[in-house]
Design an enzyme around this catalytic site. Sequence first.
Site, PDB file in Angstrom:
ATOM      1  N   HIS A 181       9.701  -5.223  23.337  1.00  0.00           N
ATOM      2  CA  HIS A 181       9.535  -6.670  23.188  1.00  0.00           C
ATOM      3  C   HIS A 181       9.991  -7.071  21.782  1.00  0.00           C
ATOM      4  CE1 HIS A 181       7.662 -10.585  22.876  1.00  0.00           C
ATOM      5  NE2 HIS A 181       7.541 -10.574  24.193  1.00  0.00           N
ATOM      6  N   TRP A 200      -0.176 -10.934  27.933  1.00  0.00           N
ATOM      7  CA  TRP A 200      -1.225 -11.612  27.162  1.00  0.00           C
ATOM      8  C   TRP A 200      -1.095 -11.413  25.655  1.00  0.00           C
ATOM      9  CZ3 TRP A 200      -6.310 -10.184  30.278  1.00  0.00           C
ATOM     10  CH2 TRP A 200      -6.309 -10.913  31.471  1.00  0.00           C
ATOM     11  N   LYS A 201      -0.269 -10.478  25.237  1.00  0.00           N
ATOM     12  CA  LYS A 201      -0.127 -10.155  23.799  1.00  0.00           C
ATOM     13  C   LYS A 201      -1.519  -9.852  23.222  1.00  0.00           C
ATOM     14  CE  LYS A 201       4.001 -12.962  23.961  1.00  0.00           C
ATOM     15  NZ  LYS A 201       4.935 -13.880  23.334  1.00  0.00           N
ATOM     16  N   GLU A 229      14.992 -11.846  27.090  1.00  0.00           N
ATOM     17  CA  GLU A 229      14.094 -12.677  26.287  1.00  0.00           C
ATOM     18  C   GLU A 229      14.775 -13.037  24.970  1.00  0.00           C
ATOM     19  OE1 GLU A 229       9.775 -12.239  27.702  1.00  0.00           O
ATOM     20  OE2 GLU A 229      10.090 -11.289  25.775  1.00  0.00           O
ATOM     21  N   SER A 239       9.049 -19.167  26.756  1.00  0.00           N
ATOM     22  CA  SER A 239       8.606 -20.558  26.946  1.00  0.00           C
ATOM     23  C   SER A 239       8.614 -21.011  28.407  1.00  0.00           C
ATOM     24  CB  SER A 239       9.455 -21.507  26.081  1.00  0.00           C
ATOM     25  OG  SER A 239       9.287 -21.195  24.718  1.00  0.00           O
TER      26      SER A 239
HETATM   27  P1  PGA Z   1       6.178 -17.042  25.746  1.00  0.00           P
HETATM   28  O1  PGA Z   1       6.362 -15.475  25.562  1.00  0.00           O
HETATM   29  O2  PGA Z   1       6.097 -17.293  27.227  1.00  0.00           O
HETATM   30  O3  PGA Z   1       4.889 -17.362  25.036  1.00  0.00           O
HETATM   31  O4  PGA Z   1       7.362 -17.707  25.137  1.00  0.00           O
HETATM   32  C1  PGA Z   1       7.159 -14.747  26.439  1.00  0.00           C
HETATM   33  C2  PGA Z   1       7.129 -13.309  26.034  1.00  0.00           C
HETATM   34  O5  PGA Z   1       7.145 -13.026  24.843  1.00  0.00           O
HETATM   35  O6  PGA Z   1       7.052 -12.404  26.892  1.00  0.00           O
END
Ligand code: PGA
Length: 226
Positions: free
Chosen positions: A101, A15-16, A150, A187
């Site tokens: 991350h 969720w950041k 990622e 994404s």
């Molecule tokens: P995103 O982020 O799905 O919004 O691109 C993925 C992540 O950073 O884990």
Amino acid sequence: MDGREMKNIWVIANWKSNKNIKEALEWLDVVGPKIPRKENLKVVVCPPFTDIEEVKKNVLVSNYPIMVGAQDLSPFESGPYTGEESARILAELVDLAVLGHSERRQNFGETDETVAKKTLEAQKQQIIPLVCVQDEKTPLPEGIKIVAYEPFFAIGSGHPDTPQNANEVALKLKERNDSLEILYGGSITSKNSSVFLKQDNLNGLLVGQASLDPEEFIKIIQTTPS
Ligand code: PGA
């Protein structure tokens, strides 16, 4: 049933810096009852630190098949480290921690060395370290079992890597350590998730933006192989 059908599939919601406690519990009310109970399906939600306790309580009370994770943890043991959440403190509440991350590497100066320290702290407390790598060359801390590939360009951009390339990178990572489980993140939406999930060398997805909408997250879960 062959080995391929039984491989673990992880779907991890990152969720950041989004959702307060109220919003977190609203999400859980929608998503929780819809997660299928399958031994090889590992669904994890990683809320902001302040939501974790309430989310965990609700998961336990409702007996949802969801694990709770942290988005980070301290490279230090408990002690005089203002603002840091140590693995020991988090261990009561989380099963997993996302470490390294690229948003932390870019915005908070996190290095491979810091990621290695955080990994060690997580391991000491039996928290699963999920280490994010940007390509197949990123150093892998010792003893890790799960990695998320990622690539920078794909995070939050609406432009995912191709599933084929993600699969190739996963293969190269597995050549370094064949017991690793590799996830893809960047994404992911319910429109592209199934193609990534079909790749032989991938064990699931780390989902940012699309995990915030409970209906969209459920749709992503529904694209996991049955
Ligand atoms: P995103 O982020 O799905 O919004 O691109 C993925 C992540 O950073 O884990």
